[in-house]
Design a protein around this motif. Sequence first.
Motif, PDB file in Angstrom:
ATOM      1  N   CYS A 232      -4.495  11.038   5.687  1.00  0.00           N
ATOM      2  CA  CYS A 232      -3.539  11.472   6.716  1.00  0.00           C
ATOM      3  C   CYS A 232      -3.081  12.904   6.474  1.00  0.00           C
ATOM      4  CB  CYS A 232      -2.308  10.564   6.722  1.00  0.00           C
ATOM      5  SG  CYS A 232      -2.607   8.846   7.161  1.00  0.00           S
TER       6      CYS A 232
ATOM      7  N   THR B 134     -15.376   7.053  -0.093  1.00  0.00           N
ATOM      8  CA  THR B 134     -14.968   5.716  -0.520  1.00  0.00           C
ATOM      9  C   THR B 134     -16.189   4.954  -1.010  1.00  0.00           C
ATOM     10  OG1 THR B 134     -13.200   5.703   1.143  1.00  0.00           O
ATOM     11  CG2 THR B 134     -13.814   3.587   0.174  1.00  0.00           C
TER      12      THR B 134
ATOM     13  N   ARG C 181       0.808  -1.220   0.000  1.00  0.00           N
ATOM     14  CA  ARG C 181       0.000   0.000   0.000  1.00  0.00           C
ATOM     15  C   ARG C 181       0.844   1.274   0.000  1.00  0.00           C
ATOM     16  NH1 ARG C 181      -1.207   2.084   5.223  1.00  0.00           N
ATOM     17  NH2 ARG C 181      -0.340   0.875   6.947  1.00  0.00           N
TER      18      ARG C 181
ATOM     19  N   ARG D 105      -5.900   0.687  -0.157  1.00  0.00           N
ATOM     20  CA  ARG D 105      -5.694  -0.743   0.005  1.00  0.00           C
ATOM     21  C   ARG D 105      -6.529  -1.490  -1.036  1.00  0.00           C
ATOM     22  NH1 ARG D 105      -5.754  -1.244   6.674  1.00  0.00           N
ATOM     23  NH2 ARG D 105      -4.114   0.308   7.019  1.00  0.00           N
TER      24      ARG D 105
ATOM     25  N   LEU E  75     -11.045   0.548   0.888  1.00  0.00           N
ATOM     26  CA  LEU E  75     -10.668   1.317   2.072  1.00  0.00           C
ATOM     27  C   LEU E  75      -9.582   2.317   1.698  1.00  0.00           C
ATOM     28  CD1 LEU E  75     -10.872   1.435   5.284  1.00  0.00           C
ATOM     29  CD2 LEU E  75      -8.899  -0.105   5.275  1.00  0.00           C
TER      30      LEU E  75
ATOM     31  N   ILE F 146      -3.611  10.738   0.663  1.00  0.00           N
ATOM     32  CA  ILE F 146      -4.539   9.610   0.626  1.00  0.00           C
ATOM     33  C   ILE F 146      -3.787   8.362   0.186  1.00  0.00           C
ATOM     34  CG2 ILE F 146      -6.636   8.684  -0.431  1.00  0.00           C
ATOM     35  CD1 ILE F 146      -7.456  11.658  -0.883  1.00  0.00           C
TER      36      ILE F 146
ATOM     37  N   CYS G  33      -4.443  10.387  11.177  1.00  0.00           N
ATOM     38  CA  CYS G  33      -4.948   9.596  10.059  1.00  0.00           C
ATOM     39  C   CYS G  33      -6.346   9.072  10.362  1.00  0.00           C
ATOM     40  CB  CYS G  33      -4.020   8.407   9.779  1.00  0.00           C
ATOM     41  SG  CYS G  33      -2.376   8.863   9.191  1.00  0.00           S
ATOM     42  N   LEU G  34      -7.096   8.813   9.298  1.00  0.00           N
ATOM     43  CA  LEU G  34      -8.449   8.288   9.434  1.00  0.00           C
ATOM     44  C   LEU G  34      -8.681   7.259   8.340  1.00  0.00           C
ATOM     45  CD1 LEU G  34     -11.239   8.594  10.910  1.00  0.00           C
ATOM     46  CD2 LEU G  34     -11.869  10.184   9.087  1.00  0.00           C
ATOM     47  N   LEU G  35      -9.182   6.066   8.728  1.00  0.00           N
ATOM     48  CA  LEU G  35      -9.538   5.045   7.760  1.00  0.00           C
ATOM     49  C   LEU G  35     -10.980   5.267   7.314  1.00  0.00           C
ATOM     50  CD1 LEU G  35      -7.966   1.854   9.374  1.00  0.00           C
ATOM     51  CD2 LEU G  35      -7.090   3.167   7.435  1.00  0.00           C
TER      52      LEU G  35
ATOM     53  N   GLU H 230      -7.000   5.557   3.404  1.00  0.00           N
ATOM     54  CA  GLU H 230      -6.467   6.160   4.622  1.00  0.00           C
ATOM     55  C   GLU H 230      -6.116   7.608   4.319  1.00  0.00           C
ATOM     56  OE1 GLU H 230      -3.343   4.953   8.155  1.00  0.00           O
ATOM     57  OE2 GLU H 230      -2.739   4.587   6.080  1.00  0.00           O
TER      58      GLU H 230
ATOM     59  N   ARG I 148       0.080   6.675  -3.631  1.00  0.00           N
ATOM     60  CA  ARG I 148      -0.195   7.854  -2.808  1.00  0.00           C
ATOM     61  C   ARG I 148      -0.789   8.954  -3.679  1.00  0.00           C
ATOM     62  NH1 ARG I 148       4.754   9.017  -1.191  1.00  0.00           N
ATOM     63  NH2 ARG I 148       5.065  10.814  -2.557  1.00  0.00           N
TER      64      ARG I 148
ATOM     65  N   GLU J 145     -13.964   3.737   5.166  1.00  0.00           N
ATOM     66  CA  GLU J 145     -14.432   2.513   4.539  1.00  0.00           C
ATOM     67  C   GLU J 145     -15.501   2.802   3.488  1.00  0.00           C
ATOM     68  OE1 GLU J 145     -15.784   0.078   7.729  1.00  0.00           O
ATOM     69  OE2 GLU J 145     -13.780  -0.265   8.543  1.00  0.00           O
TER      70      GLU J 145
END
Length: 239
Positions: free
Chosen positions: A174, A166, A135, A150, A170, A147, A179-181, A172, A139, A183
């Motif tokens: 940052c 999204t 992953r 995955r 998923l 961002i 950072c925040l995932l 991420e 970028r 979904e």
Amino acid sequence: MRIIQLAAHDPMKKTALLQVAGAFLLCLSPATLMASDAAKVDFVVGEVVAIQADGTRRPLARGAGIGVAETVDTGSGRAQLRFTDGAMVSLQPQTQFRVDAYEFKGGADDSEKGFFSLLKGAMRTITGAIGKANRKAYRLDTAVATIGIRGTEYAVAYGRSITVTTNSGLVEVCNNAGCLLVEAGQSAYVPDANTAPAFTKGSALDPLKLPTGPSMPEFSAGDNPGKIAPPPQRLPSNW
């Protein structure tokens, strides 16, 4: 081939051959001289250009190549790009999207990479092979947040802030604050580089008042545009 063999034994003919070859190379465009293109243009609607690192601008049409360090500027138009790893990127009006670094040879080693920048505007992407095994190989940068993925489909709108939605997989998001995932089915909002990303109910198109422009087809293979159904009058909320 016979000419080349003869020239190798005749210094004068060899010099003349090299001069002809040099003149031919000078006639080639910078795009032709690129070792390989990172992407091809699937569709263009309106006047869309590619801006090279030295500021040179060239108009884009279907089938044109996009190389590393080039920025696609859609102006009032739209464009769809297909990368060699299978990724697709749909660019909305008033968008600038740059290919910062790209390498894909079909393997799964550490040399595979796709680094991009969204300088302004809005985009939607379905990622390809790059980033699935590693992953860190993928970028997307903005001035507000970075961002990572995955293996996914997501949309980003960037003005002075960004909203990321999204659609599958998923991502991420940052920045300097954390950072925040995010979904599938979720959206995140980042107001600036020093405020942590947070979930929002809005979609990626909400913070940008995009100008009215021609519609683009949905993602497609690009090899048979005549059979693509006309897009809906309004973009869906998850675009």
